[in-house]
Design a protein around this motif. Structure first.
Motif, PDB file in Angstrom:
ATOM      1  N   ALA A  86       8.352  -1.061  -2.617  1.00 41.04           N
ATOM      2  CA  ALA A  86       7.278  -1.704  -1.491  1.00 41.04           C
ATOM      3  C   ALA A  86       6.076  -1.250  -1.928  1.00 41.04           C
ATOM      4  N   LEU A  87       5.828   0.215  -2.229  1.00 41.42           N
ATOM      5  CA  LEU A  87       4.608   0.638  -2.458  1.00 41.42           C
ATOM      6  C   LEU A  87       4.095   0.374  -3.924  1.00 41.42           C
ATOM      7  N   ALA A  88       4.825   0.513  -4.848  1.00 39.24           N
ATOM      8  CA  ALA A  88       4.575   0.251  -6.201  1.00 39.24           C
ATOM      9  C   ALA A  88       4.021  -0.914  -6.412  1.00 39.24           C
ATOM     10  N   ALA A  89       4.667  -2.307  -5.676  1.00 40.02           N
ATOM     11  CA  ALA A  89       4.163  -3.532  -5.774  1.00 40.02           C
ATOM     12  C   ALA A  89       2.679  -3.413  -4.920  1.00 40.02           C
ATOM     13  N   LEU A  90       2.529  -2.830  -4.124  1.00 42.99           N
ATOM     14  CA  LEU A  90       1.156  -3.022  -3.212  1.00 42.99           C
ATOM     15  C   LEU A  90       0.358  -2.072  -4.132  1.00 42.99           C
ATOM     16  N   VAL A  91       0.463  -1.088  -4.596  1.00 45.87           N
ATOM     17  CA  VAL A  91      -0.636  -0.362  -5.557  1.00 45.87           C
ATOM     18  C   VAL A  91      -0.710  -0.951  -6.677  1.00 45.87           C
ATOM     19  N   ALA A  92       0.090  -1.625  -7.321  1.00 47.13           N
ATOM     20  CA  ALA A  92      -0.017  -2.052  -8.776  1.00 47.13           C
ATOM     21  C   ALA A  92      -0.832  -3.180  -8.445  1.00 47.13           C
ATOM     22  N   THR A  93      -0.525  -4.097  -7.709  1.00 43.59           N
ATOM     23  CA  THR A  93      -1.233  -5.465  -7.575  1.00 43.59           C
ATOM     24  C   THR A  93      -1.900  -5.735  -6.313  1.00 43.59           C
ATOM     25  N   GLY A  94      -2.061  -4.808  -5.417  1.00 44.42           N
ATOM     26  CA  GLY A  94      -2.885  -5.054  -4.063  1.00 44.42           C
ATOM     27  C   GLY A  94      -2.125  -6.165  -3.326  1.00 44.42           C
ATOM     28  N   ASP A  95      -0.750  -6.666  -3.630  1.00 45.42           N
ATOM     29  CA  ASP A  95      -0.153  -7.408  -2.971  1.00 45.42           C
ATOM     30  C   ASP A  95       0.524  -7.195  -1.577  1.00 45.42           C
ATOM     31  N   VAL A  96      -0.478  -7.458  -0.602  1.00 44.47           N
ATOM     32  CA  VAL A  96       0.184  -7.040   0.925  1.00 44.47           C
ATOM     33  C   VAL A  96       1.259  -7.842   1.077  1.00 44.47           C
ATOM     34  N   ASP A  97       1.535  -9.022   0.849  1.00 44.08           N
ATOM     35  CA  ASP A  97       2.633  -9.843   1.037  1.00 44.08           C
ATOM     36  C   ASP A  97       3.949  -9.494   0.663  1.00 44.08           C
ATOM     37  N   ALA A  98       3.749  -8.643  -0.556  1.00 46.51           N
ATOM     38  CA  ALA A  98       5.188  -7.899  -1.223  1.00 46.51           C
ATOM     39  C   ALA A  98       5.553  -6.826  -0.257  1.00 46.51           C
ATOM     40  N   LEU A  99       4.431  -5.886   0.164  1.00 48.26           N
ATOM     41  CA  LEU A  99       4.882  -5.071   1.237  1.00 48.26           C
ATOM     42  C   LEU A  99       5.217  -5.797   2.458  1.00 48.26           C
ATOM     43  N   ALA A 100       4.932  -6.565   3.002  1.00 51.76           N
ATOM     44  CA  ALA A 100       5.295  -7.269   4.242  1.00 51.76           C
ATOM     45  C   ALA A 100       6.831  -7.970   4.077  1.00 51.76           C
ATOM     46  N   ARG A 101       7.154  -8.219   2.996  1.00 54.13           N
ATOM     47  CA  ARG A 101       8.577  -8.590   2.828  1.00 54.13           C
ATOM     48  C   ARG A 101       9.667  -7.315   2.927  1.00 54.13           C
ATOM     49  N   SER A 102       8.935  -6.013   3.030  1.00 57.80           N
ATOM     50  CA  SER A 102       9.919  -4.950   2.934  1.00 57.80           C
ATOM     51  C   SER A 102      10.032  -4.467   4.553  1.00 57.80           C
ATOM     52  N   LEU A 103       9.112  -5.036   5.379  1.00 54.92           N
ATOM     53  CA  LEU A 103       8.981  -4.501   6.821  1.00 54.92           C
ATOM     54  C   LEU A 103       9.861  -5.373   7.560  1.00 54.92           C
ATOM     55  N   SER A 104      10.298  -4.875   8.406  1.00 51.05           N
ATOM     56  CA  SER A 104      11.188  -5.649   9.730  1.00 51.05           C
ATOM     57  C   SER A 104      10.184  -6.371  10.590  1.00 51.05           C
ATOM     58  N   ASP A 105      10.756  -7.201  11.247  1.00 49.68           N
ATOM     59  CA  ASP A 105       9.802  -7.942  12.101  1.00 49.68           C
ATOM     60  C   ASP A 105       9.327  -7.189  13.254  1.00 49.68           C
ATOM     61  N   ASP A 106      10.247  -5.988  13.745  1.00 54.64           N
ATOM     62  CA  ASP A 106       9.687  -5.361  14.826  1.00 54.64           C
ATOM     63  C   ASP A 106       9.271  -3.933  14.380  1.00 54.64           C
ATOM     64  N   PHE A 107       8.561  -4.056  13.009  1.00 51.64           N
ATOM     65  CA  PHE A 107       8.041  -2.725  12.555  1.00 51.64           C
ATOM     66  C   PHE A 107       6.998  -2.071  13.527  1.00 51.64           C
ATOM     67  N   VAL A 108       6.957  -0.992  13.452  1.00 53.71           N
ATOM     68  CA  VAL A 108       6.155  -0.093  14.441  1.00 53.71           C
ATOM     69  C   VAL A 108       5.390   1.176  13.505  1.00 53.71           C
ATOM     70  N   HIS A 109       4.104   0.837  13.470  1.00 56.09           N
ATOM     71  CA  HIS A 109       3.011   1.934  12.675  1.00 56.09           C
ATOM     72  C   HIS A 109       2.590   2.938  13.720  1.00 56.09           C
ATOM     73  N   HIS A 110       2.799   4.431  13.468  1.00 51.81           N
ATOM     74  CA  HIS A 110       2.179   5.189  14.244  1.00 51.81           C
ATOM     75  C   HIS A 110       1.386   6.178  13.523  1.00 51.81           C
ATOM     76  N   ARG A 111       0.380   6.600  14.150  1.00 54.03           N
ATOM     77  CA  ARG A 111      -0.456   7.448  13.552  1.00 54.03           C
ATOM     78  C   ARG A 111      -1.657   7.731  14.719  1.00 54.03           C
ATOM     79  N   PRO A 112      -2.142   9.342  14.840  1.00 46.66           N
ATOM     80  CA  PRO A 112      -2.796   9.679  15.899  1.00 46.66           C
ATOM     81  C   PRO A 112      -3.891   8.696  16.262  1.00 46.66           C
ATOM     82  N   ASP A 113      -4.818   8.046  15.280  1.00 50.40           N
ATOM     83  CA  ASP A 113      -5.917   7.525  15.256  1.00 50.40           C
ATOM     84  C   ASP A 113      -5.809   5.833  15.236  1.00 50.40           C
TER      85      ASP A 113
END
Length: 134
Positions: free
Chosen positions: A17-44
């Motif tokens: 998932a990350l190789a496709a994103l970094v190599a091509t900038g293709d966010v859609d490739a990353l999106a296909r690897s995420l579940s529909d109920d994906f949750v992102h956590h970060r302090p800020d």
């Protein structure tokens, strides 16, 4: 599936998932690897849902075309994968250290946590617990 096989598969899912994103900038490739109920956590974080996080990634990637990513460690235990990387921003931009923690479920990334630190500031953070009155 045995725990060892799940761990290996989860590492592969995150790497791909990350190789496709970094190599091509293709966010859609990353999106296909995420579940529909994906949750992102970060302090800020201002992005928490799949759609919010992907929009933030798209916005962040525009000025970062040419960012170099050096993966230092990929560790996995069951449904969690930890990725430690050093990233160099294009031009004279700063080098950053990033730790991403991914939780996978049913072959998709379900949650992500990330910590980002500019390498040049790391020394100043070694004594965060010291107060000015000491």
């Amino acid at each position: 599936m045995p725990a060892k096989d799940m761990t290996t598969d989860n590492k592969s899912i995150v790497r791909q998932a990350l190789a496709a994103l970094v190599a091509t900038g293709d966010v859609d490739a990353l999106a296909r690897s995420l579940s529909d109920d994906f949750v992102h956590h970060r302090p800020d974080a201002t992005s928490r849902t799949k759609a919010e996080w992907l929009a933030a990634v798209r916005t962040a990637l525009v000025p970062l075309t040419g960012m170099r990513v050096e993966i230092r460690h990929v560790l996995a235990d069951g449904d969690h994968v930890v990725l430690h990387s050093r990233r160099r921003l294009p031009g004279a931009g700063p080098e950053i250290a990033v730790v991403d923690i991914w939780r996978l479920a049913d072959g998709l990334i379900a949650e992500a946590w990330e910590i980002i630190e500019p390498v040049a500031e790391a020394t100043g953070h070694l004594t965060w617990w010291e107060t000015a009155d000491r």
